[in-house]
Design an enzyme around this catalytic site. Structure first.
Site, PDB file in Angstrom:
ATOM      1  CG  HIS A   6      35.199  35.987  45.231  1.00 39.58           C
ATOM      2  ND1 HIS A   6      36.187  36.661  44.580  1.00 39.58           N
ATOM      3  CD2 HIS A   6      34.041  36.636  44.920  1.00 39.58           C
ATOM      4  CE1 HIS A   6      35.689  37.668  43.903  1.00 39.58           C
ATOM      5  NE2 HIS A   6      34.378  37.673  44.077  1.00 39.58           N
ATOM      6  CD  GLU A  29      31.683  39.483  41.628  1.00 40.29           C
ATOM      7  OE1 GLU A  29      32.800  39.713  41.107  1.00 40.29           O
ATOM      8  OE2 GLU A  29      31.564  38.973  42.763  1.00 40.29           O
ATOM      9  CG  HIS A  65      35.461  35.634  39.831  1.00 43.26           C
ATOM     10  ND1 HIS A  65      34.272  35.061  40.212  1.00 43.26           N
ATOM     11  CD2 HIS A  65      35.458  36.868  40.397  1.00 43.26           C
ATOM     12  CE1 HIS A  65      33.571  35.893  40.946  1.00 43.26           C
ATOM     13  NE2 HIS A  65      34.284  37.008  41.088  1.00 43.26           N
TER      14      HIS A  65
END
Length: 440
Positions: free
Chosen positions: A336, A342, A372
């Protein structure tokens, strides 16, 4: 230290505590009486504006031996924690997937490094002067703070120990925080950290708002982190007339003032602006029982909401041991790209969707819209695995700091620490082309 903690009955409620050595130290019916019991001073610590809505208003009254204003002039603290920074423009932006090997911890043979001296900034965004943004740090230390207290004027600290327990003395009392537990020490609260050898952990600092429990929506009344499982200290004081160093983090810089008494002289307190701890083993996992993945937001322990509904300044998310029972579903996190940034860390174990380079005490950063997902080996194994109910993440505790801010990486994290894995991108290079238009 079980007897030095008590359970909260819920976020936002009023709490109180007094040291058992001075019964009746809490005034009755008046926060600031003309004369406090035992000759104490009344002092208020405000975590929000005085006029904040009642259900959001945060403040605590201290009843202490001397008010905290009794200190010398603050002067810049030079040469200490030079890797603590809010300077986001020092190096060029880097949109690549980033992964760090475990950060080095000073050993017993090296010079003593305490918690404050061991603060190192990895990445961040925003400006503490405008109360907007956040910072991610690690602490790397091997010595206890001695006659020294620290407080942060810039924001709240969410501390995630990874190696070694922390005994934390606060103005409210004491907390022992083990790996796989977290604690939150909010803006302005003075504290001192005792360690028992080389220690390492992660810190999420937010400049705006405070951490709170996420809304549960259709989950209902129970689930995720329950209020009953949070603990706050019981009042404890020391009456010592010694030279104490008070270190203040203000606008990203450290300042030092001396005083002639312990800052931990609070005999009693009451309010709803308190430090607290939480054991991650108490998290009640909500997960899919049919097909597809729930979004990782379902694992949110605490959130710091922004003014935009449903969008967080920062979320603290964990991936705890749990049963996985999805049908006809690729079970590791899917590939995604995310409008959020993140940062992931690992407290213990082995995370299911990352290669062997993701280790306890290290970290990874996938920035806004940087793609990633599982490495090639994890993808291959999960694609061929028998679909049945199974336990995943036993012996593992991975976590994520997620934010809608674009994070800038510091010079220390990019080059000085020498832990950035330049080969991280290669874990996806061997993903094969499986497409065959003649075979469904």
């Amino acid at each position: 230290m079980k007897d030095e903690l008590k359970y909260l009955t819920g976020f936002g409620n009023e709490f109180s505590s007094e040291d058992e050595r001075c019964p009746g130290a809490l005034p009755e019916g008046q926060n600031s009486p003309q004369k406090c019991p035992y000759g104490l001073y009344a002092e208020q610590l405000s975590g929000t504006a005085f006029t904040a809505p009642r259900d959001e208003n945060k403040r605590t009254w201290f009843y202490r031996i001397k008010p905290s204003v009794c200190h010398d002039v603050f002067e810049p603290l030079n040469g200490v924690s030079v890797h603590l920074t809010h300077d986001w423009g020092k190096i060029s932006p880097n949109p690549n997937q980033l992964r760090w090997r475990p950060f080095d911890v000073p050993t017993r043979q090296e010079p003593e490094v305490d918690f404050v001296e061991g603060l190192h900034t990895i990445c961040g965004a925003g400006d503490s002067r405008c109360r907007s943004g956040l910072v991610i740090h690690v602490y790397l230390c091997n010595a206890s703070m001695k006659d020294k207290a620290f407080y942060n004027s810039d924001g709240d600290f969410l501390i995630v120990p990874q190696l070694g327990p922390l005994n934390i003395t606060t103005e409210f009392g004491k907390m022992r925080v083990e790996p796989n537990e977290i604690c939150v020490i909010q803006r302005g609260m003075r504290f001192s950290v005792t360690v028992f050898g080389p220690s390492r952990g992660y810190i999420l600092e937010v400049f705006d708002n405070h951490f709170q429990l996420p809304q549960l929506g259709p989950i209902g009344a129970n689930g995720l982190a329950n209020p009953r499982d949070f603990q706050t200290p019981v009042a404890w004081y020391e009456d010592r007339d010694v030279l104490y160093k008070i270190i203040n983090k203000y606008q990203g810089k450290l300042f030092l003032a001396n005083q002639d008494h312990s800052p931990f002289d609070v005999v009693a307190w009451h309010g709803n602006y308190v430090p607290y701890k939480y054991n991650l083993d108490n998290f009640m996992v909500i997960n899919s029982v049919s097909f597809d993945h729930c979004d990782p937001s379902i694992f949110t322990v605490l959130t710091c909401p922004s003014n935009r509904p449903g969008t967080a300044i920062a979320d603290f998310v964990i991936f705890p041991p749990r049963w996985s029972v999805q049908e006809h579903t690729f079970r590791p996190p899917y590939y995604h790209r995310n409008c959020m940034s993140e940062f992931m860390g690992l407290i213990k174990g082995h995370y299911e969707a990352k290669a062997e380079g993701f280790q306890p005490g290290g970290g990874s950063l996938h920035s806004c819209m940087t793609p990633h997902g599982p490495d090639a080996n994890s993808f291959k194994a999960a694609s061929a695995a028998e679909l049945r109910s199974e336990r995943i993440a036993d012996g593992t505790q991975a976590f994520m700091f997620e934010t809608y801010y674009g994070l800038a990486v510091t010079e220390w994290a990019s080059t000085i620490c020498n832990k950035l894995d330049s080969n991280y991108y290669k874990c996806w290079k061997t993903l094969e082309k499986n497409f065959n238009p003649n075979q469904k």
